[in-house]
Scaffold this active site. Structure first.
Site, PDB file in Angstrom:
ATOM      1  N   ASP A 276       0.800  -1.220   0.134  1.00  0.00           N
ATOM      2  CA  ASP A 276       0.034  -0.167   0.120  1.00  0.00           C
ATOM      3  C   ASP A 276       1.022   1.300   0.133  1.00  0.00           C
ATOM      4  O   ASP A 276       0.527   1.994   0.801  1.00  0.00           O
ATOM      5  CB  ASP A 276      -0.982   0.098   1.143  1.00  0.00           C
ATOM      6  CG  ASP A 276      -1.596  -1.532   1.502  1.00  0.00           C
ATOM      7  OD1 ASP A 276      -1.850  -2.085   0.430  1.00  0.00           O
ATOM      8  OD2 ASP A 276      -2.025  -1.715   2.763  1.00  0.00           O
TER       9      ASP A 276
ATOM     10  N   GLU B 132     -11.069  -0.723  -3.679  1.00  0.00           N
ATOM     11  CA  GLU B 132     -10.354  -0.096  -2.307  1.00  0.00           C
ATOM     12  C   GLU B 132      -9.053   0.803  -2.990  1.00  0.00           C
ATOM     13  O   GLU B 132      -9.106   0.746  -4.220  1.00  0.00           O
ATOM     14  CB  GLU B 132      -9.844  -1.144  -1.199  1.00  0.00           C
ATOM     15  CG  GLU B 132      -8.805  -1.864  -1.695  1.00  0.00           C
ATOM     16  CD  GLU B 132      -8.516  -3.149  -1.099  1.00  0.00           C
ATOM     17  OE1 GLU B 132      -9.243  -3.521  -0.064  1.00  0.00           O
ATOM     18  OE2 GLU B 132      -7.668  -3.957  -1.403  1.00  0.00           O
TER      19      GLU B 132
END
Length: 317
Positions: free
Chosen positions: A26, A196
């Site tokens: 991420d 997401e």
């Protein structure tokens, strides 16, 4: 021996992928104080995700770790899993948004927090002592924040999981939420196939909104994008720009962007999973060039093992 090792580092012609050792995911990309910065999740089972590290570089090739810039023990309300950081600088302070606790309903404490520091490497401290966003709105799980400041100074926080994405407007203090002109506080901006990991950049007056598709633990994790003339959309999905390559890696997604200031030179930082790996948490941070076509569309990214060549922030501007 020390000298020869140092020489080897200095003579490295490309960054290589992954960029640095360890399991990380991420990544958010930023340019702060004359350096490139990458802020990732420490990739491990949830109960071990109790801190954040960061990495900085002057040339994209050699990276230095800043350890434990924010730790769970300094966040009173966080008890399980920190991930998906997104920092920004404003007024000489650094504001750091993150997800914690992986809440599954409004009955649990957790969501998106905000920390603050005087320097890019921290140490960061919890700014408000509670989640900034701690409830579900429009079906969006409060995870995966991404902060974006527009040219007019307006600050936006995009976030969401469970297939829904929202945007909120941050007040000038960067630690509280304002309202939009139409009176809304939480605005749904969910594009088709959103899962997401939202990310926003602006280029030549266009807003490029990107996000992750597929399951984060599987091979089909990927990145798609939309283009709009407003930071609030509408965001019509154009297509994928990053996905697995059977020759290189699988599970490529949840990314950040680096732009060389004053240029139209862009790099995508993202995580992926080695081909032979089956552990969902075995994710590594990588970098590759991102190119725009003449019509402004994004060319699909070619993942590499080589990474990128050296690029100083102070040359070629």
């Amino acid at each position: 021996m020390q000298v020869s090792e140092q020489s080897a580092v200095n003579e490295k012609s490309t960054s290589g992928n992954p960029l640095f050792p360890g399991w990380y995911a991420d990544p958010e990309g930023r340019v702060f104080e004359g350096k490139y910065w990458i802020y990732p999740t420490y990739s491990a089972p949830y109960n071990d995700q109790t801190f954040f590290d960061a990495f900085h570089s002057t040339d994209l090739v050699n990276w230095t770790k800043a350890e434990r810039i924010l730790e769970m023990k300094s966040i009173a309300w966080a008890w399980r899993a920190l991930w998906a950081p997104s920092p920004i600088e404003r007024g000489g302070k650094y504001y750091y948004y993150f997800a914690a606790n992986d809440i599954q309903s409004d009955d649990e404490i957790g969501g998106i927090g905000v920390a603050v520091a005087d320097r890019p490497e921290g140490p960061y401290r919890d700014a408000i002592g509670k989640p900034l966003i701690g409830k579900f709105h429009h079906g969006a799980q409060p995870i995966d924040p991404h902060v974006f400041i527009d040219d007019d100074g307006s600050a936006y926080l995009y976030y969401g999981g469970w297939g829904h994405c929202n945007v909120v407007k941050l007040n000038d203090d960067m630690i509280s939420i304002g309202t939009f002109e139409d009176g809304e506080t939480f605005k749904s901006v969910t594009p088709d196939k959103f899962v997401e990991g939202p990310c926003m950049i602006k280029r030549n007056g266009s807003y490029y909104f990107m996000w992750a598709e597929g399951g984060w633990g599987g091979p089909h994790y990927s990145v798609a994008y939309a283009r709009s003339d407003s930071p609030l959309g509408p965001f019509e999905r154009v297509g994928k720009i990053l996905q697995q390559d059977p020759e290189v890696a699988t599970g490529a997604g949840h990314h950040g962007m680096l732009q060389v200031p004053g240029t139209d030179e862009w790099y995508i930082v993202y995580h992926r999973r080695p081909l032979t790996e089956t552990d969902a948490n075995h994710r590594v941070v990588c970098i590759d060039r991102l190119y725009f076509e003449e019509d402004g569309s994004i060319r699909p990214v070619r993942m590499t093992h080589e990474g990128v060549g050296a690029r100083s922030l102070h040359s070629g501007n």
